[in-house]
Scaffold this motif. Structure first.
Motif, PDB file in Angstrom:
ATOM      1  N   TRP A  15      -6.300 -12.371  15.983  1.00  0.00           N
ATOM      2  CA  TRP A  15      -6.991 -12.296  14.793  1.00  0.00           C
ATOM      3  C   TRP A  15      -7.789 -13.669  14.114  1.00  0.00           C
ATOM      4  N   PRO A  16      -8.020 -13.638  13.205  1.00  0.00           N
ATOM      5  CA  PRO A  16      -8.629 -14.477  12.607  1.00  0.00           C
ATOM      6  C   PRO A  16      -7.556 -15.287  11.657  1.00  0.00           C
ATOM      7  N   ARG A  17      -7.495 -16.738  11.692  1.00  0.00           N
ATOM      8  CA  ARG A  17      -6.405 -17.086  11.111  1.00  0.00           C
ATOM      9  C   ARG A  17      -6.136 -16.448   9.303  1.00  0.00           C
ATOM     10  N   PRO A  18      -7.373 -16.160   8.355  1.00  0.00           N
ATOM     11  CA  PRO A  18      -7.311 -16.225   6.875  1.00  0.00           C
ATOM     12  C   PRO A  18      -6.502 -14.531   7.089  1.00  0.00           C
ATOM     13  N   VAL A  19      -6.685 -13.735   8.140  1.00  0.00           N
ATOM     14  CA  VAL A  19      -7.245 -12.162   8.300  1.00  0.00           C
ATOM     15  C   VAL A  19      -5.323 -12.192   8.272  1.00  0.00           C
ATOM     16  N   VAL A  20      -4.491 -12.662   9.282  1.00  0.00           N
ATOM     17  CA  VAL A  20      -3.365 -13.221   9.652  1.00  0.00           C
ATOM     18  C   VAL A  20      -2.417 -13.180   8.046  1.00  0.00           C
ATOM     19  N   SER A  21      -2.732 -14.731   7.147  1.00  0.00           N
ATOM     20  CA  SER A  21      -2.516 -15.329   6.277  1.00  0.00           C
ATOM     21  C   SER A  21      -2.613 -14.312   5.076  1.00  0.00           C
ATOM     22  N   GLU A  22      -3.386 -13.575   4.899  1.00  0.00           N
ATOM     23  CA  GLU A  22      -2.919 -13.608   3.339  1.00  0.00           C
ATOM     24  C   GLU A  22      -2.693 -11.720   3.852  1.00  0.00           C
ATOM     25  N   ARG A  23      -2.509 -10.855   4.926  1.00  0.00           N
ATOM     26  CA  ARG A  23      -1.467  -9.923   5.358  1.00  0.00           C
ATOM     27  C   ARG A  23      -0.365 -10.066   5.125  1.00  0.00           C
ATOM     28  N   LEU A  24       0.002 -11.507   6.001  1.00  0.00           N
ATOM     29  CA  LEU A  24       1.006 -11.536   6.143  1.00  0.00           C
ATOM     30  C   LEU A  24       1.729 -12.282   4.536  1.00  0.00           C
ATOM     31  N   GLU A  25       0.889 -12.776   3.511  1.00  0.00           N
ATOM     32  CA  GLU A  25       1.076 -12.901   2.152  1.00  0.00           C
ATOM     33  C   GLU A  25       1.365 -12.020   1.653  1.00  0.00           C
ATOM     34  N   GLN A  26       0.932 -10.148   1.939  1.00  0.00           N
ATOM     35  CA  GLN A  26       1.144  -9.265   1.247  1.00  0.00           C
ATOM     36  C   GLN A  26       2.918  -8.540   1.397  1.00  0.00           C
ATOM     37  N   LEU A  27       3.222  -8.763   3.214  1.00  0.00           N
ATOM     38  CA  LEU A  27       3.982  -8.159   3.095  1.00  0.00           C
ATOM     39  C   LEU A  27       5.200  -9.274   3.062  1.00  0.00           C
ATOM     40  N   ALA A  28       5.047 -10.139   2.427  1.00  0.00           N
ATOM     41  CA  ALA A  28       6.196 -10.967   2.534  1.00  0.00           C
ATOM     42  C   ALA A  28       6.735 -11.306   1.097  1.00  0.00           C
TER      43      ALA A  28
ATOM     44  N   GLU B 121       6.219  -8.310  -0.341  1.00  0.00           N
ATOM     45  CA  GLU B 121       7.280  -6.880  -0.602  1.00  0.00           C
ATOM     46  C   GLU B 121       8.536  -7.071   0.302  1.00  0.00           C
ATOM     47  N   GLU B 122       8.542  -7.973   0.727  1.00  0.00           N
ATOM     48  CA  GLU B 122      10.249  -8.182   1.905  1.00  0.00           C
ATOM     49  C   GLU B 122      11.098  -8.528   0.963  1.00  0.00           C
ATOM     50  N   ALA B 123      10.432 -10.018   0.643  1.00  0.00           N
ATOM     51  CA  ALA B 123      11.346 -10.879  -0.797  1.00  0.00           C
ATOM     52  C   ALA B 123      11.639  -9.383  -2.446  1.00  0.00           C
ATOM     53  N   GLN B 124      10.454  -8.509  -2.888  1.00  0.00           N
ATOM     54  CA  GLN B 124      11.621  -7.550  -3.250  1.00  0.00           C
ATOM     55  C   GLN B 124      12.189  -6.672  -2.932  1.00  0.00           C
ATOM     56  N   LEU B 125      12.604  -6.075  -1.194  1.00  0.00           N
ATOM     57  CA  LEU B 125      13.585  -5.553  -0.947  1.00  0.00           C
ATOM     58  C   LEU B 125      14.784  -5.972  -1.376  1.00  0.00           C
ATOM     59  N   LEU B 126      14.489  -7.771  -1.123  1.00  0.00           N
ATOM     60  CA  LEU B 126      16.150  -8.331  -1.319  1.00  0.00           C
ATOM     61  C   LEU B 126      16.833  -9.039  -2.892  1.00  0.00           C
ATOM     62  N   ALA B 127      15.376  -8.165  -3.270  1.00  0.00           N
ATOM     63  CA  ALA B 127      15.401  -8.523  -4.819  1.00  0.00           C
ATOM     64  C   ALA B 127      16.835  -8.935  -5.734  1.00  0.00           C
ATOM     65  N   ARG B 128      17.476  -7.336  -5.498  1.00  0.00           N
ATOM     66  CA  ARG B 128      18.410  -6.563  -5.744  1.00  0.00           C
ATOM     67  C   ARG B 128      19.532  -6.401  -4.379  1.00  0.00           C
ATOM     68  N   LEU B 129      20.512  -7.340  -4.920  1.00  0.00           N
ATOM     69  CA  LEU B 129      21.397  -7.244  -3.738  1.00  0.00           C
ATOM     70  C   LEU B 129      21.916  -6.013  -2.810  1.00  0.00           C
ATOM     71  N   HIS B 130      22.404  -5.327  -1.835  1.00  0.00           N
ATOM     72  CA  HIS B 130      22.854  -4.877  -1.386  1.00  0.00           C
ATOM     73  C   HIS B 130      24.333  -4.269  -1.517  1.00  0.00           C
TER      74      HIS B 130
END
Length: 198
Positions: free
Chosen positions: A167-180, A182-191
């Motif tokens: 995929w073109p780098r802008p496509v990869v970067s944009e989707r990574l930013e979105q997923l990252a 979400e990932e950070a939000q999942l860890l915002a509250r300690l299990h």
């Protein structure tokens, strides 16, 4: 404890000091979870190879990764054994299942998201192993986590390369930013239980 710093470019937010405190207070439980994580990482690479069997370049990239993850699994098992601990089931935190739900179901978006989610998990592992290598009071654990850092960095780097080749780098970067994010939000509250991804 001051906020630890182990910045990884893939990640939208660093781990907080509460995670490190929890991890250092329960080193053996975290080590058992680490063994499970290495096994799951090998399984994720194999799953992608089976899902896309006609993609020879993918198999060439992921087969060595899966072997290395299993070597890490065996290394952690050996360390557990020396400490009189056996691998046992642990309740999984919601992290992995929640990330899997973010993967889109239609191709080629499914492939892109699968690579990026796998890479994010590797990136978080790298960040947290760096914290443990720097802060664990146990010399053997510091050595283990320190020696695994290069592999973890190589693994999330490989998933980035797999994306950029398709995929073109802008496509990869944009989707990574979105997923990252979400990932950070999942860890915002300690299990409540100590886990590598809690």
């Amino acid at each position: 404890m001051a906020t630890p710093v182990a910045r990884v470019r893939w990640l939208a937010a660093p781990s907080g000091p509460q995670w490190l405190e929890q991890a250092l207070a329960h080193p053996l439980e975290l080590l058992i979870d680490h063994a499970h994580c290495e096994r799951k990482a090998a399984g994720a690479a194999l799953q992608l190879m089976f899902r896309y069997p006609s993609d020879e370049a993918l198999a060439e990239a992921l087969s060595p990764l899966a072997r290395e993850e299993l070597e890490h699994f065996e290394r952690v098992l050996a360390l557990l054994g020396r400490r009189g601990q056996a691998l046992r089931p642990l309740a999984a935190p919601p992290y992995g299942a929640a990330l899997a739900k973010l993967v889109r179901r239609q191709e080629p978006e499914r492939m892109l998201d699968s690579f990026l989610v796998a890479g994010l998990i590797e990136a978080r592992s790298h960040e947290r192993m760096a914290l443990l290598a720097a802060h664990s009071p146990d010399p053997e654990l510091r050595e283990l986590y320190g020696e695994l850092l290069a592999s973890e960095a190589r693994h999330f780097g490989l998933y980035w390369v797999l994306c950029e080749r398709r995929w073109p780098r802008p496509v990869v970067s944009e989707r990574l930013e979105q997923l990252a994010a979400e990932e950070a939000q999942l860890l915002a509250r300690l299990h409540p239980q100590p886990r590598m991804h809690s």
